[in-house]
Design an enzyme around this catalytic site. Structure first.
Site, PDB file in Angstrom:
ATOM      1  N   TYR A 104      10.712  16.721  47.609  1.00 38.47           N
ATOM      2  CA  TYR A 104      10.844  16.160  46.477  1.00 38.47           C
ATOM      3  C   TYR A 104      12.745  17.565  45.715  1.00 38.47           C
ATOM      4  O   TYR A 104      12.436  19.158  45.931  1.00 38.47           O
ATOM      5  CB  TYR A 104      10.425  15.672  44.895  1.00 38.47           C
ATOM      6  CG  TYR A 104       9.732  14.779  45.343  1.00 38.47           C
ATOM      7  CD1 TYR A 104      10.194  13.717  45.044  1.00 38.47           C
ATOM      8  CD2 TYR A 104       8.409  15.228  45.404  1.00 38.47           C
ATOM      9  CE1 TYR A 104       9.102  12.552  45.458  1.00 38.47           C
ATOM     10  CE2 TYR A 104       7.289  14.380  46.040  1.00 38.47           C
ATOM     11  CZ  TYR A 104       7.820  13.068  45.410  1.00 38.47           C
ATOM     12  OH  TYR A 104       6.603  11.576  45.820  1.00 38.47           O
ATOM     13  N   ARG A 153      -0.804  14.973  50.141  1.00 37.99           N
ATOM     14  CA  ARG A 153      -0.193  13.551  49.919  1.00 37.99           C
ATOM     15  C   ARG A 153      -0.254  12.820  50.824  1.00 37.99           C
ATOM     16  O   ARG A 153       0.754  13.774  51.977  1.00 37.99           O
ATOM     17  CB  ARG A 153       0.528  13.446  49.216  1.00 37.99           C
ATOM     18  CG  ARG A 153       0.409  14.294  47.721  1.00 37.99           C
ATOM     19  CD  ARG A 153      -0.370  13.121  46.331  1.00 37.99           C
ATOM     20  NE  ARG A 153      -0.779  12.065  47.038  1.00 37.99           N
ATOM     21  CZ  ARG A 153      -0.157  10.386  46.551  1.00 37.99           C
ATOM     22  NH1 ARG A 153       0.792  10.890  45.481  1.00 37.99           N
ATOM     23  NH2 ARG A 153      -0.378   9.488  46.774  1.00 37.99           N
ATOM     24  N   HIS A 156       4.350   8.798  51.111  1.00 40.77           N
ATOM     25  CA  HIS A 156       4.288   7.937  50.056  1.00 40.77           C
ATOM     26  C   HIS A 156       5.371   7.796  49.872  1.00 40.77           C
ATOM     27  O   HIS A 156       6.528   8.889  49.731  1.00 40.77           O
ATOM     28  CB  HIS A 156       3.359   7.367  49.213  1.00 40.77           C
ATOM     29  CG  HIS A 156       3.142   8.353  48.021  1.00 40.77           C
ATOM     30  ND1 HIS A 156       3.198  10.182  48.327  1.00 40.77           N
ATOM     31  CD2 HIS A 156       3.922   8.720  47.198  1.00 40.77           C
ATOM     32  CE1 HIS A 156       3.269  10.770  48.484  1.00 40.77           C
ATOM     33  NE2 HIS A 156       3.875  10.458  46.928  1.00 40.77           N
ATOM     34  N   HIS A 158       7.555   5.679  45.828  1.00 40.26           N
ATOM     35  CA  HIS A 158       7.382   5.204  45.543  1.00 40.26           C
ATOM     36  C   HIS A 158       8.052   4.365  44.360  1.00 40.26           C
ATOM     37  O   HIS A 158       9.428   4.015  44.764  1.00 40.26           O
ATOM     38  CB  HIS A 158       7.471   6.560  43.586  1.00 40.26           C
ATOM     39  CG  HIS A 158       7.252   7.562  43.250  1.00 40.26           C
ATOM     40  ND1 HIS A 158       5.328   7.847  42.624  1.00 40.26           N
ATOM     41  CD2 HIS A 158       7.147   9.358  44.251  1.00 40.26           C
ATOM     42  CE1 HIS A 158       4.969   8.765  43.385  1.00 40.26           C
ATOM     43  NE2 HIS A 158       5.362   9.889  43.399  1.00 40.26           N
TER      44      HIS A 158
END
Length: 234
Positions: A104, A153, A156, A158
Site C-alpha cells: 500500500y 491476506r 482483495h 476495499h
C-alpha cells in the site's frame, strides 16, 4: 441506502469478536450496545465527493505521471443494488488496494515489497442511472500482515459505497475467485456463513474481458436484506 441493520440480514455480518483475527479481541465491545437515536444531520447531512470526480479517478492505470503501473491490468465492474435488487443511482463508490506486489501507499505499510511510482491504489466513481460502476486497475498482490505466524491476506480490493447522508455507507472487501488463501484468512472467515462469504467474491467475466488488454471481474454489491454483501471487519 440506510445502514440501519435489518434482522433478516444479520447473518451476513462478521462477528465483532473473532479471536483468530487478533485485533478484534481488543476492540470488540464487552458490554451490550446502546442504541442512540439518529440526529437529523446524520440522516440528511450531505456526503461530499459526488461532484468532485476527476477524469481518471476510476482508472487507476492512468493516474501515474511516468506511465502505467506494473501488474496485471483488470476491469472491475458491477451494480450497486438495494434489498429488492433495484439499482441505486448516483452512489459514490470508492476503492483502495495494494499494488501488484502487495504494498500500500501508506507510511504504516513497511513490508519489503516495492512501491510503484505510477500507482496510487485509490479510485472513485459515481454509479449511473442503472446503478452501474466500473474501475480499471491492476490485480492487487497478497501481503503479510502479522496477525499470526506466516499470515497472508488474500488478493482483495476495499470498497466504500456512499449514498446521500452520513449513515448511508457500506464498507466491504472484494476477493477474487479460487484464492488459495481463503481457508487461512480470519478476516474472510469472520463472516460465519459460507453463502454470505461467497457474496464477497467476484466472478470472472469473460463477456466483458477486453481481448489482448484486460481481464474483467464482476462484483455486484447488495446494500441490505437477506442477500446483502457482508460489511468489512478490517
Amino acid at each position: 441506502m440506510s445502514l440501519i441493520y435489518p434482522l433478516d440480514g444479520l447473518s451476513a455480518y462478521p462477528k465483532h469478536l473473532s479471536p483468530d483475527y487478533k485485533s478484534t479481541v481488543k476492540r470488540s465491545p464487552t458490554r451490550p450496545l446502546i442504541l442512540a437515536p439518529h440526529t437529523l444531520s446524520e440522516l440528511t447531512g450531505p456526503i461530499y465527493g459526488h461532484d468532485a470526480i476527476q477524469e481518471f479517478d476510476n482508472d487507476l492505470t492512468k493516474q501515474g505521471k511516468g506511465g502505467e503501473p506494473l501488474g496485471e491490468r483488470i476491469i472491475v465492474h458491477g451494480h450497486i443494488l438495494d434489498e429488492d435488487k433495484r439499482p441505486v443511482p448516483d452512489a459514490l463508490v470508492e476503492i483502495w488496494q495494494a499494488n501488484a506486489c502487495g504494498r500500500y501507499v501508506h507510511i504504516v505499510d513497511q513490508h519489503p515489497a516495492p512501491l510503484d511510482p505510477n500507482f496510487t491504489g485509490a479510485g472513485r466513481t459515481v454509479t449511473d442511472k442503472n446503478g452501474y460502476y466500473k474501475f480499471i486497475t491492476v490485480k492487487p498482490g497478497a501481503y503479510p500482515w502479522g496477525n499470526h505466524y506466516n499470515a497472508w491476506r488474500p488478493n482483495h480490493i476495499h470498497f466504500s459505497v456512499f449514498g446521500h447522508s452520513f449513515l448511508s455507507r457500506l464498507v466491504t472487501q472484494m476477493y477474487f475467485p479460487g484464492d488459495y488463501l481463503f481457508p487461512f484468512d480470519p478476516i474472510f472467515n469472520s463472516v460465519p456463513d459460507a453463502k454470505d462469504r461467497d457474496r464477497m467474491v467476484s466472478t470472472f467475466d469473460l463477456d466483458n474481458t477486453v481481448p489482448d488488454w484486460a481481464l474483467a471481474f464482476r462484483f455486484d454489491i447488495v446494500l441490505r436484506g437477506r442477500e446483502q454483501t457482508p460489511p468489512d471487519l478490517d
